[in-house]
Design an enzyme around this catalytic site. Structure first.
Site, PDB file in Angstrom:
ATOM      1  N   HIS A  44     -15.443  26.588  37.333  1.00  0.00           N
ATOM      2  CA  HIS A  44     -14.809  25.842  36.429  1.00  0.00           C
ATOM      3  C   HIS A  44     -15.658  25.969  35.430  1.00  0.00           C
ATOM      4  CE1 HIS A  44     -11.123  23.895  33.959  1.00  0.00           C
ATOM      5  NE2 HIS A  44     -12.314  24.147  33.219  1.00  0.00           N
ATOM      6  N   LEU A  45     -16.856  27.528  35.039  1.00  0.00           N
ATOM      7  CA  LEU A  45     -17.633  26.720  34.285  1.00  0.00           C
ATOM      8  C   LEU A  45     -17.560  27.832  32.874  1.00  0.00           C
ATOM      9  CD1 LEU A  45     -19.234  29.739  34.896  1.00  0.00           C
ATOM     10  CD2 LEU A  45     -20.953  28.666  36.520  1.00  0.00           C
ATOM     11  N   GLU A  90      -8.520  20.955  42.113  1.00  0.00           N
ATOM     12  CA  GLU A  90     -10.003  21.127  41.987  1.00  0.00           C
ATOM     13  C   GLU A  90     -10.630  20.141  41.685  1.00  0.00           C
ATOM     14  OE1 GLU A  90     -10.925  23.883  38.033  1.00  0.00           O
ATOM     15  OE2 GLU A  90     -10.585  22.230  38.135  1.00  0.00           O
ATOM     16  N   ALA A 116      -7.336  30.053  33.897  1.00  0.00           N
ATOM     17  CA  ALA A 116      -6.844  29.142  32.657  1.00  0.00           C
ATOM     18  C   ALA A 116      -6.679  27.728  33.039  1.00  0.00           C
ATOM     19  CB  ALA A 116      -4.733  29.911  32.596  1.00  0.00           C
ATOM     20  N   ARG A 117      -5.344  27.604  34.663  1.00  0.00           N
ATOM     21  CA  ARG A 117      -4.908  26.082  35.113  1.00  0.00           C
ATOM     22  C   ARG A 117      -4.870  26.691  36.532  1.00  0.00           C
ATOM     23  NH1 ARG A 117      -8.023  24.083  32.256  1.00  0.00           N
ATOM     24  NH2 ARG A 117      -7.508  22.674  30.932  1.00  0.00           N
ATOM     25  N   ASP A 133       4.501  37.852  27.365  1.00  0.00           N
ATOM     26  CA  ASP A 133       4.313  36.979  26.959  1.00  0.00           C
ATOM     27  C   ASP A 133       5.949  36.367  26.441  1.00  0.00           C
ATOM     28  OD1 ASP A 133       3.795  33.720  25.108  1.00  0.00           O
ATOM     29  OD2 ASP A 133       2.015  34.074  25.159  1.00  0.00           O
ATOM     30  N   ASP A 193     -11.917  31.209  38.232  1.00  0.00           N
ATOM     31  CA  ASP A 193     -12.740  29.675  37.561  1.00  0.00           C
ATOM     32  C   ASP A 193     -11.905  28.555  37.736  1.00  0.00           C
ATOM     33  OD1 ASP A 193     -15.346  29.194  36.367  1.00  0.00           O
ATOM     34  OD2 ASP A 193     -13.792  28.490  34.785  1.00  0.00           O
ATOM     35  N   ARG A 239      -4.876  31.236  22.593  1.00  0.00           N
ATOM     36  CA  ARG A 239      -6.047  31.745  21.795  1.00  0.00           C
ATOM     37  C   ARG A 239      -7.297  32.611  22.352  1.00  0.00           C
ATOM     38  NH1 ARG A 239      -5.214  26.643  20.601  1.00  0.00           N
ATOM     39  NH2 ARG A 239      -4.658  25.642  18.730  1.00  0.00           N
ATOM     40  N   ILE A 240      -7.649  31.781  23.929  1.00  0.00           N
ATOM     41  CA  ILE A 240      -8.754  32.794  25.605  1.00  0.00           C
ATOM     42  C   ILE A 240      -8.068  34.115  25.250  1.00  0.00           C
ATOM     43  CG2 ILE A 240      -9.208  33.024  26.972  1.00  0.00           C
ATOM     44  CD1 ILE A 240      -9.140  29.584  26.809  1.00  0.00           C
TER      45      ILE A 240
END
Length: 335
Positions: free
Chosen positions: A293-294, A274, A245-246, A185, A269, A165-166
């Site tokens: 992470h904002l 983390e 993402a992660r 992808d 981010d 989605r992002i």
């Protein structure tokens, strides 16, 4: 449903007033019977069991306990789970769908601020703003106005990893700019990529040809260190890597080596681990720009998540299909 169903909050209590401010909560309560003072973090409490037996809709969020077989046995009237955050993997299992419970997620709403953050960072990276600020901070000497070769956002290739989605929202936001986005992808074919208006490349080709690479793939066992030493080496000198993402998708040790060499820059981010330990070199390397992470929903953006749930509750009451139902068939390769 012909009358308002009985609903129950299941999430961390501190998030309720943030995600459901008064105007959103009032609208939600017009569609469901809900006690906003009752917010569940433990389904095993006797008082909760009594309410759970009558509950038809769970309004979940960050901190929701796992909905295991015992919980579902205690909630025989449960028909829907409306999640006021992104991924449902932490609490939702196959038993939900096996029992015919529909699950909705506000992931699409949460994708919006992440994509906006990403767009901002793409444009800043293209102008070398972040690195230029570090150089100015270090030298305290400005050369004044002058043409700076090698920077700019005209015709740059932006490689998007993941049509999540992002990732899809990022592609939409990039359309007005004179940039050249591309996508990789494994779950997207040429026809779908064409519909998104971008060329579909292999990961290696995307890394080799992109000035800026932005990561939007899900965290799965297969995507751990998706961007490792070999992949980073494919990126051209001066390229920038953005990760919202992660953290586990990027091999941080390999990235630090590239940053120390001054070959790449990175906007992170999310990190692994983390939060970062205090002695992480990523805090000090001039080519690294780390935020805590904002990118996802923060502050007044949280109300958008509650509004997404409220709109789903309204559809439920009207007997309409949910707009953001989770498909269990794609959970294995989704965030």
């Amino acid at each position: 449903m012909s009358q308002r169903p009985q609903a129950l909050f299941a999430m961390a209590a501190e998030h309720v007033p943030q995600v459901f401010p008064p105007e959103v909560l009032a609208r939600l309560r017009a569609s469901v019977e809900l006690d906003p003072a009752l917010v569940v973090r433990d389904f095993t409490e006797p008082a909760v069991r009594d309410v759970l037996a009558r509950t038809e809709v769970l309004v979940t969020g960050w901190g929701c306990p796992r909905l295991d077989e015992a919980v579902l046995d205690a909630a025989p009237r449960l028909r829907a789970v409306l999640h006021s955050a992104g991924s449902v993997k932490s609490f939702a299992g196959p038993a939900l769908w096996e029992r015919g419970v529909v699950v909705s997620s506000a992931a699409a709403a949460n994708a919006l601020p992440v994509a906006e953050y990403t767009l901002a960072m793409i444009l800043l990276a293209g102008k070398d703003v972040l690195a230029a600020r570090e150089r100015l901070r270090a030298t305290r000497v400005s050369a004044g106005w002058g043409v700076v070769p090698g920077i700019g956002n005209h015709g740059r290739r932006v490689g998007v990893i993941g049509a999540s989605r992002i990732g899809r929202r990022v592609l939409e936001l990039l359309r007005p700019f004179d940039l050249r986005p591309a996508l990789t992808d494994p779950y997207v074919d040429e026809r779908e990529a064409a519909a998104l208006g971008v060329p579909l490349l292999s990961l290696d080709e995307l890394l080799r040809t992109s000035d800026i690479v932005t990561v939007h793939a899900p965290e799965t066992p297969e995507t751990r260190h998706l961007i490792g030493r070999r992949e980073l080496a494919l990126m051209p000198d001066g390229a920038a890597l953005i990760n919202t993402a992660r953290g586990s998708l990027v091999d941080h040790a390999a990235l630090v080596a590239e940053l120390r060499a001054g070959r790449l820059t990175a906007i992170l981010d999310v990190t692994d681990p983390e939060p970062l330990p205090a002695d992480s070199p990523l805090y000090d390397l001039p080519g690294a720009f780390v935020t805590p992470h904002l990118a996802g929903s923060q502050g007044n953006e949280l109300a958008r998540l509650g509004l997404a749930v409220t709109e789903e509750a309204e559809r439920l009451l009207a007997g309409d299909a949910l707009a953001h139902a989770v498909d269990p068939a794609v959970l294995d390769h989704a965030a």
